[in-house]
Design a protein around this motif. Structure first.
Motif, mmCIF file in Angstrom:
data_model
loop_
_atom_site.group_PDB
_atom_site.id
_atom_site.type_symbol
_atom_site.label_atom_id
_atom_site.label_comp_id
_atom_site.label_asym_id
_atom_site.label_seq_id
_atom_site.Cartn_x
_atom_site.Cartn_y
_atom_site.Cartn_z
ATOM 1 N N MET A 88 0.848 -1.208 0.000
ATOM 2 C CA MET A 88 0.000 0.000 0.000
ATOM 3 C C MET A 88 0.874 1.244 0.000
ATOM 4 O O MET A 88 0.670 2.169 -0.771
ATOM 5 N N ILE A 89 1.877 1.215 0.854
ATOM 6 C CA ILE A 89 2.811 2.338 0.862
ATOM 7 C C ILE A 89 3.639 2.310 -0.415
ATOM 8 O O ILE A 89 3.924 3.351 -1.013
ATOM 9 N N ASP A 106 2.577 1.339 -3.271
ATOM 10 C CA ASP A 106 1.738 1.920 -4.318
ATOM 11 C C ASP A 106 1.790 3.436 -4.285
ATOM 12 O O ASP A 106 1.902 4.092 -5.309
ATOM 13 N N THR A 107 1.701 3.970 -3.077
ATOM 14 C CA THR A 107 1.701 5.420 -2.937
ATOM 15 C C THR A 107 2.932 6.011 -3.593
ATOM 16 O O THR A 107 2.849 6.954 -4.373
ATOM 17 N N LEU A 108 4.079 5.407 -3.267
ATOM 18 C CA LEU A 108 5.319 5.983 -3.763
ATOM 19 C C LEU A 108 5.429 5.799 -5.271
ATOM 20 O O LEU A 108 5.926 6.658 -5.976
ATOM 21 N N LYS A 140 2.894 5.667 -7.308
ATOM 22 C CA LYS A 140 1.960 6.642 -7.871
ATOM 23 C C LYS A 140 2.591 8.025 -7.927
ATOM 24 O O LYS A 140 2.441 8.767 -8.866
ATOM 25 N N VAL A 195 9.504 1.815 0.224
ATOM 26 C CA VAL A 195 8.926 1.289 1.449
ATOM 27 C C VAL A 195 7.899 0.240 1.093
ATOM 28 O O VAL A 195 7.032 0.458 0.266
ATOM 29 N N GLY A 196 8.008 -0.928 1.709
ATOM 30 C CA GLY A 196 7.132 -2.036 1.374
ATOM 31 C C GLY A 196 5.760 -1.921 1.985
ATOM 32 O O GLY A 196 5.397 -0.907 2.576
ATOM 33 N N GLU A 197 5.007 -2.979 1.811
ATOM 34 C CA GLU A 197 3.656 -3.089 2.368
ATOM 35 C C GLU A 197 3.704 -2.803 3.854
ATOM 36 O O GLU A 197 4.455 -3.408 4.579
ATOM 37 N N GLY A 198 2.866 -1.871 4.317
ATOM 38 C CA GLY A 198 2.935 -1.481 5.718
ATOM 39 C C GLY A 198 1.988 -2.261 6.574
ATOM 40 O O GLY A 198 1.715 -1.868 7.662
ATOM 41 N N TYR A 205 8.282 7.096 9.198
ATOM 42 C CA TYR A 205 7.716 5.750 9.149
ATOM 43 C C TYR A 205 8.765 4.708 9.552
ATOM 44 O O TYR A 205 8.442 3.700 10.175
ATOM 45 N N THR A 265 -2.839 7.344 -1.980
ATOM 46 C CA THR A 265 -2.834 6.407 -3.110
ATOM 47 C C THR A 265 -4.197 6.348 -3.775
ATOM 48 O O THR A 265 -4.322 6.474 -4.988
#
Lengths: 280, 286, 294
Positions: free
Chosen positions: B1-2, B4-6, B8, B283-286, C112, C183
């Motif tokens: 998820m994180i 994906d954000t990065l 994107k 950063v991987g899946e959080g 984080y 996202t």
């Protein structure tokens, strides 16, 4: 349901020994698990495909075409009846994996292997399991020949992600051909391609078939494609799928782009189409 | 998820801007730099402007001063912490892959144990720290003091293992139906499935698991040290907190954060080398 | 015919539900048996407590445990809600303003990656030296006062408050929601952007009618991670830095070398967290449009 569809139509059941692919009395019921409701996908399928024959199976969506093919490939187990390839039950231990090639609807190239390494994947597995004997070098050479045959020379070291949809589908076809199986099962192999690429690959498929003399069982929802390619077209009824009719395609070979404009092609095509109207 | 954000974040630039990539990247870097400067400047301005007590509300310059004071002691205890976290991380990684393979290979085993794995993953595993310390703290002959420090290793493995295990399981399971059918047609054995397909499909998941896994291993170790008081950054933080020296605490946090970020970035670099067929993210899946 | 099949389907579904619970029950029984067996092998309550001994130690202090459990889960609820609200709001702002996003991202990644438990005491200290900052949202008399005779209303006085523990829990749980909001908002398909342009939608209308809804599935699935992290945050804060809640009871048990009580408290924490997590997931399924959560 009308009587004529309920009655299984068979051709050469008596000459079962000669048939390359043979379904006899096959039923496939999904959801025999107690928690689900059951769906009968195929019922009373008796179907023989002779060596070297090109047979297409058409039918409305959801009639069990793909199920039929997966039964022949040994991916699914029939609920009742048997499926044999060259006289051997595909569910048995005797079944020779190297006799059957399956061309999938979607490309199955692994994205971390180059085109050539993807072609060699089935060879590696079959060889490790003792299903084929020739040396790796033999298959490497064969891979080069195949790539040339399907028009992919120069793309040996490309990765699948770098290829177009049509090119990936060519890789999938050559992947099924690499270990030289005598039976080729094709599951709507050109279904996701645009019309022009599809026509082009249809011609190429016939050329390869002509050169290699394989037995082909071809699934499609495109009736014209079925008529154009086949010796025989099998029509399946809607669920539960049964053999509703079969039509001999007596168009002369080799078939070319011009075949489609012949009167006989139009006649046969109309006959197949008629069948679908009749069913509704 | 994180991840994906990065990803994107990168996509968006090309989609909207229409500017050449080089200048766009320069613009992004300078914006990030500006953000950092503004953040630090704002922080300093607030602490100065309101005349806040630097013991409780330190500004960046206070933190820097504290950092330079405790730099030497940090360097002496840092190897302990890094060793425990690093060893714990590697053990958890190896274990997670070794356990994931049989769980995926055998449906029966997977179905039986999955609820347990997911259950343990949802609970706050860090809470058992005192129990672990209590157990390893038992007097077992000559290994008395070694025993207490061993708790930090155990904590690192215990905290990092389950998320990494779930990542590996998800990875080994991420095989589509068509590929599975292909393997059946070729008559592939289970080990061949893993060797030729599942392992490669799992790699991106395993790398993502490693990124969170390392941060978690650090957390396990540091909390272990914090509670047990064995020499390490955690114990240092604990003594600093007891004197309510917030500036020093933040300085320690800064050092730990930099180490974690650096390791995560290193894992990302390795990943983008190894998993060349797919885009990696920091950063991987959080 | 139709009703019969409907009834049948319901029957099948019920049976499926029951059979799917069987493994959990079996797992519980196996766990208890293993626990008892291990205890019998070691046979020393100071090294490994018997289930029966654990039960006795906990029930001796059942009033304290009850009060502390309510205290902890009130804190977790506040932390969780705070994390979701702040995460979504900040996420929307950051997703909308490109410049801000570029400026904030490196700092976000860095924060984080910090091993967060070290920060817990800092949060607590801030609220101790600045008592005015604590906001009590809602005070109540805990259920223990009604259910247990030994507990007075004063003992059970509890509250939902924004304090050191809850802000720290919110801080730990904040990241997943925040990042998935960004996202999701940015994943809006091109055609909706075009539709918005054709309709002349303002930026706010785009957020309100399109982007937020596009982000909802992302937010919903990230909330699962946020629940877990809020629980971890609150319990870590309790046992590392404060003398509140069930988390601190672990420390007390440890200092008193009372293994039975420690086992009991840990089990209660694990079960409570698991139940809280399942409840939130169930609530999410009920509250969001179908298909938002898989």
């Amino acid at each position: 349901m009308s009587n004529e569809t309920a009655e299984p139509t068979t051709t050469s059941t008596d000459s079962g020994e000669e048939a390359m692919i043979s379904f006899s009395g096959v039923d496939k019921i999904y959801g025999t698990d107690a928690t689900e409701e059951t769906v009968t996908a195929l019922q009373d399928i008796d179907l023989d495909v002779d060596a070297g024959e090109f047979v297409s199976v058409v039918g409305p969506s959801g009639c069990g075409k793909t199920t039929l093919l997966h039964l022949a490939a040994g991916i699914l187990e029939p609920t009742d009846g048997t499926v044999t390839i060259d006289g051997i039950d595909v569910q048995g231990a005797e079944h020779d994996r190297s006799e059957v090639g399956l061309v999938f609807q979607q490309p199955v190239a692994l994205e971390w292997r180059t085109v050539k390494k993807n072609l060699l994947l089935p060879v590696q597995i079959l060889k490790q399991n003792g299903a084929i004997d020739e040396s790796m070098d033999y298959y490497r050479e064969r891979a080069d020949e195949l790539l040339e045959l399907v028009g992919l020379e120069g793309f040996e070291d490309a990765y699948p992600n770098e290829l177009s949809g049509g090119m990936q589908q060519r890789v999938t076809i050559s992947q099924a051909l690499i270990y030289d199986p005598s039976v080729l099962l094709m599951d709507e192999p050109f279904g996701s391609l645009d019309a022009m690429t599809k026509d082009e690959l249809n011609l190429e498929l016939l050329r390869i078939w002509d050169e290699t003399e394989k037995t082909v069982l071809f699934i499609t929802h495109d009736l014209n494609e079925a008529v154009f390619l086949s010796d025989r077209v099998i029509v399946l009824s809607p669920r539960p799928g049964r053999v509703a009719d079969e039509i001999e395609i007596d168009l002369p070979r080799p078939r070319t782009g011009e075949t489609r404009s012949r009167d006989r092609f139009v006649e046969l095509s109309t006959e197949v189409h008629q069948h679908f109207k009749h069913q509704r | 998820m994180i991840a994906d954000t990065l990803r994107k974040l990168g996509d968006r630039v090309d989609g909207r801007g229409g500017v050449r990539l080089g200048t766009e990247r320069a613009k992004r870097w300078s914006l990030s730099l500006l953000g950092l400067v503004l953040f630090l400047g704002g922080w300093e301005a607030v602490t100065r402007g309101f005349g806040l007590n630097p013991q409780y509300y330190p500004g960046p310059t206070d933190v820097y001063r504290e950092l330079s004071r405790i730099w030497e002691p940090i360097l002496t205890v840092l190897p302990n912490t890094l060793e425990a976290a690093g060893v714990g991380f590697v053990v958890a990684l190896v274990l997670s892959i070794a356990v994931a393979i049989p769980l995926v290979a055998s449906d029966r085993l997977g179905n039986a144990l999955m609820p347990f794995v997911i259950g343990v993953n949802t609970v706050p595993r860090i809470a058992v720290t005192p129990l672990v310390i209590y157990w390893v703290g038992f007097d077992i002959g000559p290994f008395d003091s070694v025993g207490l420090a061993a708790a930090n290793y155990v904590m690192a493995v215990w905290v990092a293992f389950f998320p990494m295990l779930i990542a590996a399981i998800d990875g080994f399971r991420s095989i589509d139906e068509t590929t599975e059918n292909m393997l059946i047609v070729y008559g592939a054995r289970t080990w061949q499935e893993f060797r030729y397909v599942r392992l490669q499909r799992a790699l991106p998941f395993i790398f993502d698991g490693m990124k969170t896994g390392f941060i978690l291993a650090m957390i396990g170790t540091v909390v272990g040290e914090f509670v047990s008081g064995t020499p390490g950054i955690g114990a240092m933080a604990s003594s600093v907190i007891r004197r309510t020296a917030v500036g020093r605490a933040i300085a320690i946090v800064l050092v730990l954060g930099l180490i974690s970020t650096a390791v995560v970035f290193l894992i990302y670099l390795v990943e983008s080398r190894v998993v060349h067929w797919r885009e990696s993210s920091i950063v991987g899946e959080g | 015919m139709a009703t019969k099949s409907h009834a049948h389907r319901r029957f099948v579904r019920t049976r499926h539900w029951v059979t799917s619970r069987v493994p959990t029950v079996i797992a519980g029984v196996v766990f208890l048996v293993l626990w008892q067996l291990t205890a019998m092998v070691i046979d020393n309550n100071r090294i490994f407590a018997y289930p029966e001994y654990t039960w006795r130690q906990v029930s001796e202090r059942s009033d304290t445990v009850f009060i502390r459990i309510v205290e902890t889960f009130s804190s977790i609820a506040v932390a969780f809600v705070l994390a979701v609200i702040v995460g979504v709001l900040l996420g929307v702002v950051i997703a909308e303003v490109y410049t801000l996003r570029q400026m904030a991202m490196p700092i976000v990644i860095f924060t984080y990656a910090i091993p967060h438990p070290i920060l817990a005491p800092v949060f607590i200290i801030w609220f101790i030296v600045n008592p005015g900052a604590e906001i009590v949202l809602f005070s109540f008399t805990g259920p223990s006062a009604y259910l247990l005779d030994s507990v007075t209303a004063a003992d059970a006085a509890q509250s939902f408050a924004i304090d050191g523990v809850t802000t720290f829990g919110a801080w730990v749980g904040f990241f997943p929601v925040f990042l998935s909001t960004i996202t999701g908002m940015n994943a809006l398909e091109e055609r909706f952007e075009q539709l918005g342009t054709v309709l002349g939608a303002t930026r706010w209308q785009m957020v309100r009618y399109f982007r937020f809804w596009r982000a909802l599935p992302n937010i919903a699935s990230s909330i699962k991670a946020t629940v877990q992290l809020s629980i971890i945050g609150v319990i870590v804060a309790e046992f590392i830095a404060s003398s509140e809640g069930i988390g601190y009871q672990i420390v007390l048990a440890w200092k008193g070398a009372d293994l039975g009580y420690m086992f009991g408290v840990l089990l209660i924490i694990m079960m409570g967290s698991y139940l809280f997590y399942q409840t939130v997931v169930w609530l999410l399924k009920v509250l969001t449009p179908p298909g938002t959560i898989e």
